[in-house]
Design an enzyme around this catalytic site. Structure first.
Site, mmCIF file in Angstrom:
data_model
loop_
_atom_site.group_PDB
_atom_site.id
_atom_site.type_symbol
_atom_site.label_atom_id
_atom_site.label_comp_id
_atom_site.label_asym_id
_atom_site.label_seq_id
_atom_site.Cartn_x
_atom_site.Cartn_y
_atom_site.Cartn_z
ATOM 1 N N LEU A 25 0.954 -1.341 -0.012
ATOM 2 C CA LEU A 25 -0.066 -0.117 0.116
ATOM 3 C C LEU A 25 0.860 1.289 0.025
ATOM 4 O O LEU A 25 0.649 2.339 -0.645
ATOM 5 C CB LEU A 25 -0.861 0.200 1.144
ATOM 6 N N ALA A 27 5.262 2.525 0.648
ATOM 7 C CA ALA A 27 6.632 1.734 0.908
ATOM 8 C C ALA A 27 7.529 3.264 1.450
ATOM 9 O O ALA A 27 7.279 4.359 0.729
ATOM 10 C CB ALA A 27 7.412 1.421 -0.287
ATOM 11 N N ALA A 28 8.471 3.084 2.350
ATOM 12 C CA ALA A 28 9.212 4.079 2.869
ATOM 13 C C ALA A 28 10.620 3.699 2.778
ATOM 14 O O ALA A 28 10.738 2.481 2.455
ATOM 15 C CB ALA A 28 8.870 4.792 4.135
ATOM 16 N N SER A 29 11.607 4.112 3.284
ATOM 17 C CA SER A 29 13.082 3.865 3.285
ATOM 18 C C SER A 29 13.191 2.769 4.276
ATOM 19 O O SER A 29 14.264 1.912 4.002
ATOM 20 C CB SER A 29 13.816 5.182 3.545
ATOM 21 N N ALA A 31 10.252 0.648 5.581
ATOM 22 C CA ALA A 31 9.645 -0.354 5.790
ATOM 23 C C ALA A 31 8.332 -0.237 4.540
ATOM 24 O O ALA A 31 8.559 0.885 4.090
ATOM 25 C CB ALA A 31 8.863 -0.686 7.073
ATOM 26 N N GLN A 32 7.722 -1.506 4.469
ATOM 27 C CA GLN A 32 6.482 -1.237 3.564
ATOM 28 C C GLN A 32 5.418 -1.863 4.016
ATOM 29 O O GLN A 32 5.470 -2.662 4.975
ATOM 30 C CB GLN A 32 6.651 -1.884 2.100
ATOM 31 N N VAL A 33 4.164 -1.453 3.763
ATOM 32 C CA VAL A 33 2.776 -1.762 4.446
ATOM 33 C C VAL A 33 1.994 -2.715 3.374
ATOM 34 O O VAL A 33 1.765 -2.225 2.250
ATOM 35 C CB VAL A 33 2.122 -0.651 4.913
ATOM 36 N N LYS A 47 3.095 -4.282 8.431
ATOM 37 C CA LYS A 47 4.154 -3.502 8.341
ATOM 38 C C LYS A 47 5.642 -4.156 8.383
ATOM 39 O O LYS A 47 5.830 -4.924 9.372
ATOM 40 C CB LYS A 47 4.231 -2.527 9.231
ATOM 41 N N ASP A 179 5.366 12.345 14.977
ATOM 42 C CA ASP A 179 5.573 12.060 13.523
ATOM 43 C C ASP A 179 4.128 12.382 12.836
ATOM 44 O O ASP A 179 3.622 11.632 12.272
ATOM 45 C CB ASP A 179 5.984 10.932 13.251
#
Length: 394
Positions: A25, A27-29, A31-33, A47, A179
Protein backbone atom coordinates in the site's frame (compact mmCIF):
# COMPACT_ATOMS: atom_id res chain seq x y z
CA UNK A 1 15.21 -8.55 -0.92
CA UNK A 2 16.42 -11.30 -3.28
CA UNK A 3 14.06 -13.52 -5.27
CA UNK A 4 15.03 -16.49 -3.09
CA UNK A 5 14.20 -14.58 0.09
CA UNK A 6 10.86 -13.49 -1.39
CA UNK A 7 9.95 -17.07 -2.23
CA UNK A 8 10.80 -18.19 1.32
CA UNK A 9 8.70 -15.43 2.90
CA UNK A 10 5.69 -15.78 0.62
CA UNK A 11 5.66 -19.60 1.02
CA UNK A 12 4.78 -19.08 4.70
CA UNK A 13 2.04 -16.53 4.07
CA UNK A 14 -0.85 -19.00 3.42
CA UNK A 15 -0.35 -20.44 6.91
CA UNK A 16 -0.82 -17.02 8.49
CA UNK A 17 -3.19 -15.15 6.17
CA UNK A 18 -6.21 -16.04 4.07
CA UNK A 19 -5.17 -13.34 1.62
CA UNK A 20 -2.03 -11.20 1.34
CA UNK A 21 -1.57 -8.42 -1.21
CA UNK A 22 1.99 -8.63 -2.52
CA UNK A 23 1.90 -5.07 -3.87
CA UNK A 24 2.47 -2.73 -0.89
CA UNK A 25 0.00 0.00 0.00
CA UNK A 26 2.92 2.27 0.74
CA UNK A 27 6.68 2.05 0.95
CA UNK A 28 9.23 4.18 2.76
CA UNK A 29 12.98 3.98 3.23
CA UNK A 30 12.67 1.66 6.25
CA UNK A 31 9.54 -0.43 5.68
CA UNK A 32 6.54 -1.13 3.50
CA UNK A 33 2.93 -1.90 4.39
CA UNK A 34 0.83 -4.70 2.87
CA UNK A 35 -2.90 -5.27 3.19
CA UNK A 36 -3.92 -8.78 4.25
CA UNK A 37 -6.90 -10.78 5.54
CA UNK A 38 -6.69 -13.17 8.49
CA UNK A 39 -8.30 -16.60 8.39
CA UNK A 40 -11.11 -15.31 10.66
CA UNK A 41 -11.95 -12.60 8.07
CA UNK A 42 -10.42 -9.56 9.77
CA UNK A 43 -8.48 -7.16 7.54
CA UNK A 44 -5.02 -6.19 8.75
CA UNK A 45 -2.06 -4.05 7.74
CA UNK A 46 1.31 -5.77 7.82
CA UNK A 47 4.31 -3.49 8.20
CA UNK A 48 7.47 -5.22 7.02
CA UNK A 49 10.96 -3.84 7.60
CA UNK A 50 13.38 -3.90 4.68
CA UNK A 51 15.98 -6.64 5.31
CA UNK A 52 19.16 -4.53 5.22
CA UNK A 53 17.79 -1.34 6.72
CA UNK A 54 19.48 -1.71 10.12
CA UNK A 55 22.99 -1.95 8.74
CA UNK A 56 22.22 0.80 6.24
CA UNK A 57 20.97 3.10 9.02
CA UNK A 58 24.18 2.53 10.98
CA UNK A 59 26.19 3.53 7.90
CA UNK A 60 23.96 6.57 7.38
CA UNK A 61 24.65 7.79 10.93
CA UNK A 62 28.41 7.45 10.40
CA UNK A 63 28.18 9.37 7.12
CA UNK A 64 26.01 12.05 8.73
CA UNK A 65 28.52 12.47 11.56
CA UNK A 66 31.39 12.91 9.08
CA UNK A 67 29.42 15.49 7.09
CA UNK A 68 28.48 17.40 10.23
CA UNK A 69 32.13 17.52 11.33
CA UNK A 70 33.15 18.76 7.90
CA UNK A 71 30.49 21.51 7.96
CA UNK A 72 31.54 22.56 11.47
CA UNK A 73 35.18 22.72 10.40
CA UNK A 74 34.38 24.67 7.21
CA UNK A 75 31.76 26.97 8.77
CA UNK A 76 32.52 27.33 12.50
CA UNK A 77 29.35 29.38 13.07
CA UNK A 78 27.25 26.32 12.18
CA UNK A 79 27.21 23.27 14.43
CA UNK A 80 24.77 20.45 13.76
CA UNK A 81 25.87 18.11 16.54
CA UNK A 82 22.27 18.05 17.77
CA UNK A 83 21.21 16.45 14.48
CA UNK A 84 23.61 13.52 14.90
CA UNK A 85 22.63 13.07 18.55
CA UNK A 86 18.95 12.87 17.63
CA UNK A 87 19.59 10.40 14.80
CA UNK A 88 21.63 8.11 17.06
CA UNK A 89 18.90 8.16 19.70
CA UNK A 90 15.80 7.85 17.53
CA UNK A 91 16.78 5.49 14.71
CA UNK A 92 17.07 2.34 16.89
CA UNK A 93 13.70 3.13 18.50
CA UNK A 94 11.95 3.52 15.15
CA UNK A 95 13.44 0.25 13.87
CA UNK A 96 12.00 -1.77 16.77
CA UNK A 97 8.43 -2.59 15.72
CA UNK A 98 7.63 -4.22 19.07
CA UNK A 99 8.35 -0.86 20.71
CA UNK A 100 6.07 0.78 18.15
CA UNK A 101 3.29 -1.65 19.11
CA UNK A 102 3.77 -0.82 22.79
CA UNK A 103 3.60 2.91 22.02
CA UNK A 104 0.38 2.33 20.08
CA UNK A 105 -1.32 0.64 23.02
CA UNK A 106 0.04 3.17 25.51
CA UNK A 107 -1.31 6.22 23.67
CA UNK A 108 -4.68 4.50 23.10
CA UNK A 109 -5.02 3.97 26.87
CA UNK A 110 -3.62 7.38 27.74
CA UNK A 111 -6.15 9.22 25.52
CA UNK A 112 -9.11 6.89 26.01
CA UNK A 113 -11.23 9.88 27.12
CA UNK A 114 -11.32 11.06 23.50
CA UNK A 115 -13.88 8.90 21.64
CA UNK A 116 -12.92 10.51 18.32
CA UNK A 117 -9.37 9.10 18.48
CA UNK A 118 -8.76 5.70 16.90
CA UNK A 119 -5.49 3.80 16.82
CA UNK A 120 -5.00 0.35 15.27
CA UNK A 121 -5.13 -2.73 17.49
CA UNK A 122 -1.94 -4.77 17.45
CA UNK A 123 -1.91 -8.48 16.62
CA UNK A 124 0.98 -9.53 18.84
CA UNK A 125 0.92 -13.16 17.74
CA UNK A 126 1.82 -12.00 14.22
CA UNK A 127 4.36 -9.35 15.19
CA UNK A 128 8.13 -9.28 15.73
CA UNK A 129 10.76 -6.55 16.02
CA UNK A 130 10.76 -6.36 12.19
CA UNK A 131 7.12 -7.20 11.34
CA UNK A 132 4.13 -5.41 12.84
CA UNK A 133 0.63 -6.70 12.15
CA UNK A 134 -2.18 -4.35 13.10
CA UNK A 135 -5.82 -3.55 12.45
CA UNK A 136 -6.35 -2.09 8.97
CA UNK A 137 -7.86 1.40 9.24
CA UNK A 138 -9.05 3.56 6.36
CA UNK A 139 -9.65 7.28 5.97
CA UNK A 140 -8.62 10.37 4.06
CA UNK A 141 -5.47 12.29 4.83
CA UNK A 142 -5.94 15.11 7.28
CA UNK A 143 -4.86 17.72 4.71
CA UNK A 144 -7.31 16.52 2.05
CA UNK A 145 -10.00 19.22 2.16
CA UNK A 146 -11.83 17.75 -0.85
CA UNK A 147 -12.20 14.39 0.93
CA UNK A 148 -13.55 16.17 4.01
CA UNK A 149 -16.02 18.22 1.99
CA UNK A 150 -17.22 15.11 0.15
CA UNK A 151 -17.71 13.20 3.42
CA UNK A 152 -19.24 16.05 5.43
CA UNK A 153 -16.27 16.46 7.79
CA UNK A 154 -15.88 19.84 9.51
CA UNK A 155 -12.27 21.07 9.23
CA UNK A 156 -12.68 23.17 12.39
CA UNK A 157 -13.76 20.11 14.36
CA UNK A 158 -10.71 18.21 13.12
CA UNK A 159 -8.40 21.07 14.04
CA UNK A 160 -9.93 21.32 17.52
CA UNK A 161 -9.68 17.58 18.10
CA UNK A 162 -6.03 17.51 17.04
CA UNK A 163 -5.33 20.40 19.41
CA UNK A 164 -7.01 18.56 22.31
CA UNK A 165 -5.04 15.36 21.61
CA UNK A 166 -1.66 17.00 21.37
CA UNK A 167 -2.20 19.39 24.29
CA UNK A 168 -3.08 16.38 26.44
CA UNK A 169 -0.02 14.46 25.23
CA UNK A 170 2.42 17.33 25.72
CA UNK A 171 1.25 19.20 28.80
CA UNK A 172 -0.56 16.56 30.85
CA UNK A 173 1.08 13.23 30.03
CA UNK A 174 4.51 14.12 28.64
CA UNK A 175 4.34 11.29 26.09
CA UNK A 176 4.20 12.76 22.60
CA UNK A 177 3.63 11.25 19.14
CA UNK A 178 6.27 13.16 17.15
CA UNK A 179 5.45 12.30 13.55
CA UNK A 180 2.02 13.78 12.77
CA UNK A 181 2.58 14.29 9.04
CA UNK A 182 -0.60 13.98 6.92
CA UNK A 183 0.13 10.36 5.92
CA UNK A 184 0.00 9.36 9.60
CA UNK A 185 -3.19 11.27 10.47
CA UNK A 186 -6.38 10.07 8.76
CA UNK A 187 -9.93 11.37 9.15
CA UNK A 188 -13.22 9.59 8.52
CA UNK A 189 -16.89 9.34 9.43
CA UNK A 190 -17.76 6.38 11.66
CA UNK A 191 -20.07 3.93 9.90
CA UNK A 192 -21.72 3.11 13.25
CA UNK A 193 -22.19 6.56 14.81
CA UNK A 194 -21.66 8.88 11.81
CA UNK A 195 -19.36 10.94 14.04
CA UNK A 196 -16.00 12.27 12.87
CA UNK A 197 -12.95 10.24 13.88
CA UNK A 198 -9.19 10.80 13.72
CA UNK A 199 -6.97 7.78 13.03
CA UNK A 200 -3.41 8.13 14.33
CA UNK A 201 -0.87 5.85 12.66
CA UNK A 202 2.90 5.11 12.83
CA UNK A 203 3.75 5.13 16.52
CA UNK A 204 7.47 4.51 16.20
CA UNK A 205 8.68 8.00 17.14
CA UNK A 206 7.66 9.29 20.57
CA UNK A 207 9.22 11.73 22.99
CA UNK A 208 9.15 11.10 26.74
CA UNK A 209 9.31 14.43 28.53
CA UNK A 210 10.84 14.67 31.98
CA UNK A 211 8.56 16.19 34.60
CA UNK A 212 10.81 19.24 35.05
CA UNK A 213 10.91 19.91 31.32
CA UNK A 214 7.17 19.30 30.87
CA UNK A 215 6.23 21.71 33.65
CA UNK A 216 8.58 24.46 32.44
CA UNK A 217 7.29 24.01 28.87
CA UNK A 218 3.74 24.14 30.23
CA UNK A 219 4.47 27.35 32.17
CA UNK A 220 6.09 28.89 29.09
CA UNK A 221 3.04 28.24 26.91
CA UNK A 222 0.77 29.46 29.71
CA UNK A 223 2.78 32.68 29.72
CA UNK A 224 2.65 32.96 25.91
CA UNK A 225 -1.12 32.59 25.89
CA UNK A 226 -1.57 35.10 28.73
CA UNK A 227 0.95 37.55 27.19
CA UNK A 228 2.99 37.40 30.39
CA UNK A 229 6.29 38.82 29.11
CA UNK A 230 8.19 38.20 32.36
CA UNK A 231 7.04 34.59 32.35
CA UNK A 232 8.00 34.18 28.69
CA UNK A 233 11.54 35.36 29.43
CA UNK A 234 11.93 33.37 32.65
CA UNK A 235 10.73 30.02 31.36
CA UNK A 236 12.46 30.41 28.00
CA UNK A 237 15.72 30.91 29.89
CA UNK A 238 14.98 27.88 32.07
CA UNK A 239 14.56 25.85 28.89
CA UNK A 240 18.03 26.87 27.71
CA UNK A 241 17.24 29.76 25.36
CA UNK A 242 19.28 32.34 27.31
CA UNK A 243 19.35 35.80 25.73
CA UNK A 244 17.80 34.32 22.58
CA UNK A 245 14.45 33.95 24.34
CA UNK A 246 12.56 36.28 21.90
CA UNK A 247 13.75 34.14 18.96
CA UNK A 248 12.82 31.00 20.90
CA UNK A 249 9.29 32.29 21.52
CA UNK A 250 8.92 33.12 17.82
CA UNK A 251 10.10 29.63 16.81
CA UNK A 252 7.65 27.93 19.18
CA UNK A 253 4.63 29.93 18.06
CA UNK A 254 5.63 30.69 14.44
CA UNK A 255 4.54 34.25 15.18
CA UNK A 256 6.44 37.54 15.06
CA UNK A 257 7.67 39.13 18.29
CA UNK A 258 5.20 41.98 17.70
CA UNK A 259 2.31 39.46 17.65
CA UNK A 260 3.61 37.76 20.80
CA UNK A 261 3.72 41.07 22.69
CA UNK A 262 0.15 41.87 21.57
CA UNK A 263 -1.20 38.37 22.32
CA UNK A 264 -0.98 35.37 20.00
CA UNK A 265 -4.67 34.56 20.48
CA UNK A 266 -5.78 38.08 19.57
CA UNK A 267 -5.00 38.29 15.86
CA UNK A 268 -4.79 35.62 13.13
CA UNK A 269 -1.62 35.13 11.11
CA UNK A 270 -1.52 37.58 8.19
CA UNK A 271 0.25 37.09 4.88
CA UNK A 272 2.58 39.98 5.77
CA UNK A 273 3.53 38.27 9.03
CA UNK A 274 4.14 34.97 7.23
CA UNK A 275 6.52 36.70 4.82
CA UNK A 276 8.27 38.42 7.73
CA UNK A 277 8.77 35.08 9.50
CA UNK A 278 10.25 33.44 6.39
CA UNK A 279 12.62 36.36 5.80
CA UNK A 280 13.73 36.36 9.44
CA UNK A 281 14.23 32.58 9.40
CA UNK A 282 16.87 33.01 6.69
CA UNK A 283 18.30 36.13 8.28
CA UNK A 284 18.73 34.58 11.73
CA UNK A 285 19.79 31.10 10.61
CA UNK A 286 23.10 31.14 12.58
CA UNK A 287 21.20 32.22 15.72
CA UNK A 288 18.57 29.54 15.16
CA UNK A 289 21.30 26.93 14.87
CA UNK A 290 22.93 28.27 18.06
CA UNK A 291 19.60 27.99 19.83
CA UNK A 292 19.01 24.40 18.68
CA UNK A 293 22.38 23.47 20.17
CA UNK A 294 21.50 25.13 23.50
CA UNK A 295 17.99 23.87 24.25
CA UNK A 296 17.37 20.42 25.83
CA UNK A 297 17.28 17.57 23.31
CA UNK A 298 13.64 16.93 24.25
CA UNK A 299 12.79 20.27 22.68
CA UNK A 300 13.98 19.27 19.19
CA UNK A 301 11.25 16.71 18.50
CA UNK A 302 8.65 19.05 19.98
CA UNK A 303 9.71 21.76 17.54
CA UNK A 304 9.38 19.27 14.70
CA UNK A 305 5.94 18.22 15.99
CA UNK A 306 4.84 21.86 16.26
CA UNK A 307 5.87 22.47 12.65
CA UNK A 308 3.99 19.42 11.37
CA UNK A 309 0.83 20.37 13.27
CA UNK A 310 1.13 23.94 11.99
CA UNK A 311 1.37 22.59 8.45
CA UNK A 312 -1.88 20.68 8.97
CA UNK A 313 -3.57 23.82 10.34
CA UNK A 314 -2.35 25.77 7.31
CA UNK A 315 -3.82 23.12 4.98
CA UNK A 316 -7.12 23.22 6.88
CA UNK A 317 -6.99 27.05 6.97
CA UNK A 318 -7.48 27.02 10.76
CA UNK A 319 -4.04 28.28 11.77
CA UNK A 320 -3.92 30.51 14.86
CA UNK A 321 -7.55 29.72 15.62
CA UNK A 322 -8.35 30.97 19.14
CA UNK A 323 -9.90 27.58 19.99
CA UNK A 324 -6.52 25.86 19.77
CA UNK A 325 -5.10 28.25 22.36
CA UNK A 326 -8.14 27.67 24.58
CA UNK A 327 -7.53 23.91 24.56
CA UNK A 328 -3.86 24.48 25.38
CA UNK A 329 -4.85 26.79 28.26
CA UNK A 330 -7.11 24.13 29.77
CA UNK A 331 -4.37 21.51 29.66
CA UNK A 332 -1.79 23.90 31.12
CA UNK A 333 -4.11 24.81 34.02
CA UNK A 334 -4.90 21.15 34.73
CA UNK A 335 -1.26 20.02 34.52
CA UNK A 336 0.07 22.78 36.78
CA UNK A 337 -2.76 22.37 39.31
CA UNK A 338 -2.18 18.62 39.49
CA UNK A 339 1.54 19.20 40.12
CA UNK A 340 0.81 21.73 42.88
CA UNK A 341 -1.70 19.36 44.53
CA UNK A 342 0.81 16.51 44.49
CA UNK A 343 3.37 18.71 46.28
CA UNK A 344 0.91 20.12 48.81
CA UNK A 345 0.71 18.33 52.19
CA UNK A 346 -2.42 19.89 53.73
CA UNK A 347 -6.00 19.18 52.71
CA UNK A 348 -6.79 22.91 52.99
CA UNK A 349 -3.99 23.76 50.56
CA UNK A 350 -5.18 21.11 48.13
CA UNK A 351 -8.73 22.49 48.39
CA UNK A 352 -7.49 26.01 47.57
CA UNK A 353 -5.59 24.71 44.53
CA UNK A 354 -8.65 22.79 43.31
CA UNK A 355 -10.90 25.84 43.75
CA UNK A 356 -8.40 28.03 41.90
CA UNK A 357 -8.23 25.44 39.11
CA UNK A 358 -12.03 25.34 38.87
CA UNK A 359 -12.18 29.15 38.69
CA UNK A 360 -9.50 29.28 35.97
CA UNK A 361 -11.26 26.61 33.92
CA UNK A 362 -14.61 28.40 34.38
CA UNK A 363 -13.04 31.62 33.09
CA UNK A 364 -11.66 29.76 30.05
CA UNK A 365 -15.11 28.26 29.39
CA UNK A 366 -16.70 31.69 29.68
CA UNK A 367 -14.18 33.17 27.26
CA UNK A 368 -14.87 30.32 24.81
CA UNK A 369 -18.63 30.90 25.12
CA UNK A 370 -18.16 34.60 24.41
CA UNK A 371 -16.13 33.78 21.32
CA UNK A 372 -18.87 31.42 20.14
CA UNK A 373 -21.56 34.07 20.68
CA UNK A 374 -19.47 36.61 18.85
CA UNK A 375 -19.09 34.26 15.88
CA UNK A 376 -22.79 33.41 15.55
CA UNK A 377 -25.74 35.26 14.17
CA UNK A 378 -26.90 35.79 17.76
CA UNK A 379 -23.88 37.98 18.25
CA UNK A 380 -24.95 40.17 15.35
CA UNK A 381 -28.46 40.45 16.77
CA UNK A 382 -27.14 41.46 20.20
CA UNK A 383 -24.88 44.05 18.58
CA UNK A 384 -27.85 45.47 16.67
CA UNK A 385 -29.99 45.61 19.83
CA UNK A 386 -27.23 47.34 21.79
CA UNK A 387 -26.70 49.71 18.89
CA UNK A 388 -30.45 50.49 18.85
CA UNK A 389 -30.58 51.30 22.57
CA UNK A 390 -27.22 53.08 22.60
CA UNK A 391 -26.93 54.94 19.31
CA UNK A 392 -23.49 56.25 18.34
CA UNK A 393 -23.14 60.03 18.43
CA UNK A 394 -23.41 61.70 15.05
Amino acid sequence: MSNQQKLLVFSQIPQLFARFEETPLGAASWAQVHKAVLHDGRTVAVKVQHPKVRSQCANDVILMELLVRFVSWTFPEFSFAWLVDEAKKNMPLELDFLKEGQNTEKVAYMLKQFPFLKVPKIHWELSTSRVLTMEFMEGGQVNDREYMKKNGIDVNEISQSLGKMYSEMIFVNGFVHCDPHPGNVLVRKSTQTNKTEIVLLDHGLYQNLTEEFRLDYCRLWHSLIRTDMKGIEMYSRRLGAGDLYPLFACMLTARSWASITKGIDQTPVSETEDVEIRVNAAKYLPRINELLNKVPRQMLLLLKTNDLLRGIETSLQTRANATSFINMSRCCVRALSRHERDKCQSWYGKLKISLSETLDLWQINLYEALLWIKATLLGSWIAEILGYHHPHPQ
